[in-house]
Design a protein around this motif. Structure first.
Motif, PDB file in Angstrom:
ATOM      1  N   TYR A  69      45.759   3.194  59.150  1.00 58.53           N
ATOM      2  CA  TYR A  69      46.312   1.862  59.363  1.00 58.53           C
ATOM      3  C   TYR A  69      45.282   0.951  60.027  1.00 58.53           C
ATOM      4  O   TYR A  69      44.544   1.369  60.917  1.00 58.53           O
ATOM      5  CB  TYR A  69      47.598   1.940  60.187  1.00 58.53           C
ATOM      6  CG  TYR A  69      48.663   2.694  59.453  1.00 58.53           C
ATOM      7  CD1 TYR A  69      49.233   2.168  58.288  1.00 58.53           C
ATOM      8  CD2 TYR A  69      49.094   3.954  59.877  1.00 58.53           C
ATOM      9  CE1 TYR A  69      50.199   2.877  57.573  1.00 58.53           C
ATOM     10  CE2 TYR A  69      50.061   4.661  59.185  1.00 58.53           C
ATOM     11  CZ  TYR A  69      50.609   4.118  58.035  1.00 58.53           C
ATOM     12  OH  TYR A  69      51.553   4.811  57.326  1.00 58.53           O
TER      13      TYR A  69
ATOM     14  N   THR B  28      44.192  -3.149  61.387  1.00 57.69           N
ATOM     15  CA  THR B  28      44.617  -4.475  61.812  1.00 57.69           C
ATOM     16  C   THR B  28      43.463  -5.456  61.678  1.00 57.69           C
ATOM     17  O   THR B  28      42.293  -5.053  61.662  1.00 57.69           O
ATOM     18  CB  THR B  28      45.109  -4.476  63.272  1.00 57.69           C
ATOM     19  OG1 THR B  28      45.557  -5.805  63.599  1.00 57.69           O
ATOM     20  CG2 THR B  28      44.019  -4.084  64.259  1.00 57.69           C
TER      21      THR B  28
ATOM     22  N   VAL C 234      42.059  -8.964  63.539  1.00 66.14           N
ATOM     23  CA  VAL C 234      42.271  -9.698  64.779  1.00 66.14           C
ATOM     24  C   VAL C 234      41.532 -11.032  64.738  1.00 66.14           C
ATOM     25  O   VAL C 234      40.296 -11.069  64.612  1.00 66.14           O
ATOM     26  CB  VAL C 234      41.822  -8.844  65.984  1.00 66.14           C
ATOM     27  CG1 VAL C 234      42.135  -9.570  67.292  1.00 66.14           C
ATOM     28  CG2 VAL C 234      42.516  -7.482  65.955  1.00 66.14           C
TER      29      VAL C 234
ATOM     30  N   ILE D 290      46.458  -2.583  55.788  1.00 65.92           N
ATOM     31  CA  ILE D 290      46.455  -3.591  56.853  1.00 65.92           C
ATOM     32  C   ILE D 290      47.913  -3.914  57.153  1.00 65.92           C
ATOM     33  O   ILE D 290      48.607  -4.503  56.322  1.00 65.92           O
ATOM     34  CB  ILE D 290      45.675  -4.856  56.422  1.00 65.92           C
ATOM     35  CG1 ILE D 290      44.257  -4.464  55.952  1.00 65.92           C
ATOM     36  CG2 ILE D 290      45.616  -5.861  57.576  1.00 65.92           C
ATOM     37  CD1 ILE D 290      43.387  -5.630  55.530  1.00 65.92           C
TER      38      ILE D 290
ATOM     39  N   ALA E  47      49.139  -5.117  60.359  1.00 68.62           N
ATOM     40  CA  ALA E  47      49.409  -6.072  61.431  1.00 68.62           C
ATOM     41  C   ALA E  47      48.180  -6.938  61.641  1.00 68.62           C
ATOM     42  O   ALA E  47      47.057  -6.508  61.366  1.00 68.62           O
ATOM     43  CB  ALA E  47      49.738  -5.340  62.730  1.00 68.62           C
ATOM     44  N   CYS E  48      48.410  -8.166  62.111  1.00 74.01           N
ATOM     45  CA  CYS E  48      47.280  -8.956  62.574  1.00 74.01           C
ATOM     46  C   CYS E  48      47.631  -9.564  63.929  1.00 74.01           C
ATOM     47  O   CYS E  48      48.806  -9.581  64.322  1.00 74.01           O
ATOM     48  CB  CYS E  48      46.863 -10.004  61.546  1.00 74.01           C
ATOM     49  SG  CYS E  48      48.152 -11.130  61.028  1.00 74.01           S
TER      50      CYS E  48
ATOM     51  N   CYS F  20      52.150 -11.094  62.139  1.00 75.98           N
ATOM     52  CA  CYS F  20      51.170 -11.495  63.150  1.00 75.98           C
ATOM     53  C   CYS F  20      51.793 -11.390  64.544  1.00 75.98           C
ATOM     54  O   CYS F  20      52.890 -11.906  64.779  1.00 75.98           O
ATOM     55  CB  CYS F  20      50.710 -12.925  62.879  1.00 75.98           C
ATOM     56  SG  CYS F  20      49.460 -13.499  64.052  1.00 75.98           S
TER      57      CYS F  20
ATOM     58  N   ALA G  49      48.718  -6.508  71.858  1.00 72.38           N
ATOM     59  CA  ALA G  49      47.852  -5.653  71.035  1.00 72.38           C
ATOM     60  C   ALA G  49      47.962  -4.183  71.425  1.00 72.38           C
ATOM     61  O   ALA G  49      48.172  -3.317  70.565  1.00 72.38           O
ATOM     62  CB  ALA G  49      46.404  -6.128  71.133  1.00 72.38           C
TER      63      ALA G  49
ATOM     64  N   GLN H 113      51.412  -2.709  70.353  1.00 75.55           N
ATOM     65  CA  GLN H 113      51.630  -2.616  68.909  1.00 75.55           C
ATOM     66  C   GLN H 113      50.667  -1.632  68.238  1.00 75.55           C
ATOM     67  O   GLN H 113      51.051  -0.902  67.332  1.00 75.55           O
ATOM     68  CB  GLN H 113      51.480  -4.004  68.253  1.00 75.55           C
ATOM     69  CG  GLN H 113      52.573  -4.985  68.622  1.00 75.55           C
ATOM     70  CD  GLN H 113      53.934  -4.609  68.025  1.00 75.55           C
ATOM     71  OE1 GLN H 113      54.036  -3.761  67.142  1.00 75.55           O
ATOM     72  NE2 GLN H 113      54.987  -5.230  68.539  1.00 75.55           N
ATOM     73  N   ILE H 114      49.416  -1.646  68.674  1.00 76.75           N
ATOM     74  CA  ILE H 114      48.431  -0.755  68.053  1.00 76.75           C
ATOM     75  C   ILE H 114      48.837   0.703  68.254  1.00 76.75           C
ATOM     76  O   ILE H 114      48.737   1.526  67.338  1.00 76.75           O
ATOM     77  CB  ILE H 114      47.022  -1.057  68.604  1.00 76.75           C
ATOM     78  CG1 ILE H 114      46.507  -2.345  67.959  1.00 76.75           C
ATOM     79  CG2 ILE H 114      46.053   0.102  68.371  1.00 76.75           C
ATOM     80  CD1 ILE H 114      45.235  -2.902  68.564  1.00 76.75           C
TER      81      ILE H 114
ATOM     82  N   ILE I 218      47.680   2.378  64.593  1.00 77.96           N
ATOM     83  CA  ILE I 218      46.527   1.727  63.957  1.00 77.96           C
ATOM     84  C   ILE I 218      45.250   2.263  64.591  1.00 77.96           C
ATOM     85  O   ILE I 218      45.161   2.357  65.812  1.00 77.96           O
ATOM     86  CB  ILE I 218      46.609   0.203  64.158  1.00 77.96           C
ATOM     87  CG1 ILE I 218      47.805  -0.364  63.383  1.00 77.96           C
ATOM     88  CG2 ILE I 218      45.312  -0.486  63.760  1.00 77.96           C
ATOM     89  CD1 ILE I 218      48.114  -1.819  63.684  1.00 77.96           C
TER      90      ILE I 218
ATOM     91  N   ALA J 288      40.123  -1.709  63.266  1.00 77.56           N
ATOM     92  CA  ALA J 288      40.318  -3.144  63.439  1.00 77.56           C
ATOM     93  C   ALA J 288      39.182  -3.933  62.803  1.00 77.56           C
ATOM     94  O   ALA J 288      38.013  -3.533  62.878  1.00 77.56           O
ATOM     95  CB  ALA J 288      40.423  -3.502  64.917  1.00 77.56           C
TER      96      ALA J 288
END
Lengths: 206, 206
Positions: free
Chosen positions: A82, A84, A86, A108, A110-111, A128, A134, A137-138, A143, A146
Motif C-alpha cells: 500500500y 500513499t 503526500v 495508492i 490514501a493521500c 485525502c 498521517a 492513518q499510515i 501503508i 510514500a
C-alpha cells in the motif's frame, strides 16, 4: 538474494515494454528483440535472465507470458503493497493520476495534505487526509511506501513524520535531497536537475 | 571542456539548495556545509569546485553569490534556451506548471498536442499548437529543447517529428525508451520504474 538496482530497473522496463506493445499476443520473444525494444545489448538481456534464473530456448527465445509472470513474482513478490502520496498540489495530483492503477500490486490508497479544502475529500479518486493524521492513518491502513510531492521547504519535516509513522520506502520528487535512516529505502528524482542537464549538454550540440 | 553528467547534476543541486535555503543572505559557505545540505562528502564538493575552477578561502569558505553566478554561467551559459513541452495531458500540464519559470534561462514558450480543444489556446499560460505544426513552429520560435509527455504508444513517432524539426535536447518522461541520433542529447526518466524499484527494495526492509 537481493538483485542490484540496475537489474530491477531493467526488469521493470522489460515487463512494461512486453505489456505495452501487446507482445502477449506473441508467444515467444528473442533476447535481441527484447534488447532492441529498450535499446540495450542482447548480452545484457541474457545476463539479466541468467541472474533471475529464467531460461529460454535457442530456437524460440523466451516464453512471453512466463517471463512477465517471473518478473511479477520478483518485483511485486505477489503481494500487494500500500502506497500513499503526500502533497496534493499540481505535481502531486498529476502523479496521483499517472501512477494510480499502473500496477495492481502497488495500490495508492490514501493521500495527505494540509489544505482544508482537500482534507476529508477525494483527490483524483483517492481519499485525502490531514497530514496531522498521517501517523494514525499510515499505521491503520498498513501503508509502507510514500511518494513525496510537498513543497521543498517542508520536505525534510514531512519525511520525518512519514518515517516515524512507519514508511519504509520513499520516492522523493521534491528538489530537496533527503537524509533517511538506513532502514528506509530512498529513491530521489529531481525534474529540474534533469531539465538543466539537458540544457547544459544541448549547448554543445551543433 | 564538457563536464561529466554527474558533476552537472550536482552543480544544479548546489545552486538550487543555495537559492532555496536563502543562503544568499549568508555571504560565505564552507564545503562541509554545502556537502551536508545535499548529503554528499565535503571531498566531493571540493573536487567539483576544483573542476569548475572555483576557489574559496580556508577561513571563510566559498563566496555564495559568486558561486551561484559561476554555476549560472556553466549550466545556462548566460544564454536563453527555448523549450517546448509536447503532450498536454495530466502529466504534461503538471510538468508545465512545475517547470515553467524555474530558470530564467530555460523558457518554455510553446506546447503541442493533437487535441482540438487545446490547440490554439493557452495551456497553463503557454500557447498550445497542433502537433502538425511542430516543425514550422519549432523552427520559427528557435526552440531546441523538448519535454516529452505524450502517451507511450506515440512516443517514438513524436520524438522523430521533434528531431526532424531541429530539437537537440530531449527530456523523455514517457515509459517508452527512445533511440535518438548521436547529435541529440537524450535524458529519460520513467516514474513507474522508480516506484516499482522502491516497492521491490521495500520488501526486504524489516
Amino acid at each position: 538474494m537481493i538483485l542490484p538496482e540496475k537489474t530491477i530497473e531493467r526488469l521493470s522496463k522489460y515487463r512494461r515494454v512486453l505489456i505495452n506493445l501487446n507482445f502477449q499476443q506473441k508467444d515467444y520473444i528473442y533476447s535481441h528483440e527484447l534488447a532492441n525494444l529498450i535499446h540495450i545489448t542482447p548480452e545484457q538481456v541474457r545476463r539479466d535472465m541468467m541472474l533471475i534464473g529464467h531460461s529460454g530456448t535457442l530456437r524460440r527465445g523466451y516464453e512471453v507470458k512466463q517471463l512477465i509472470e517471473k518478473i511479477n513474482s520478483i518485483i511485486d513478490g505477489n503481494t500487494v503493497q500500500y502506497v500513499t502520496l503526500v502533497g496534493v498540489g499540481n505535481l502531486g495530483r498529476a502523479m496521483l493520476n499517472y501512477l494510480k492503477n499502473k500496477n495492481k500490486y502497488l495500490q495508492i490508497i490514501a493521500c495527505f495534505d494540509n489544505d482544508q479544502d482537500k482534507i476529508n475529500k477525494m483527490c483524483c479518486g483517492i481519499p485525502c487526509y490531514s497530514i496531522n493524521e498521517a501517523e494514525e492513518q499510515i499505521k491503520k491502513l498498513n501503508i509502507n511506501i510514500a511518494i513525496l510531492t510537498v513543497p521543498t521547504n517542508v520536505a525534510n519535516e514531512v519525511a520525518d513524520i512519514l518515517i516515524k509513522a512507519g514508511i519504509k520506502g520513499l520516492l522523493n520528487f521534491t528538489t530537496m535531497p533527503l537524509k533517511v535512516p538506513s532502514n528506509v529505502y530512498l529513491e530521489e528524482y529531481d525534474m529540474i536537475t534533469s531539465l538543466e542537464k539537458v540544457a547544459y549538454f544541448t549547448q554543445f550540440i551543433e
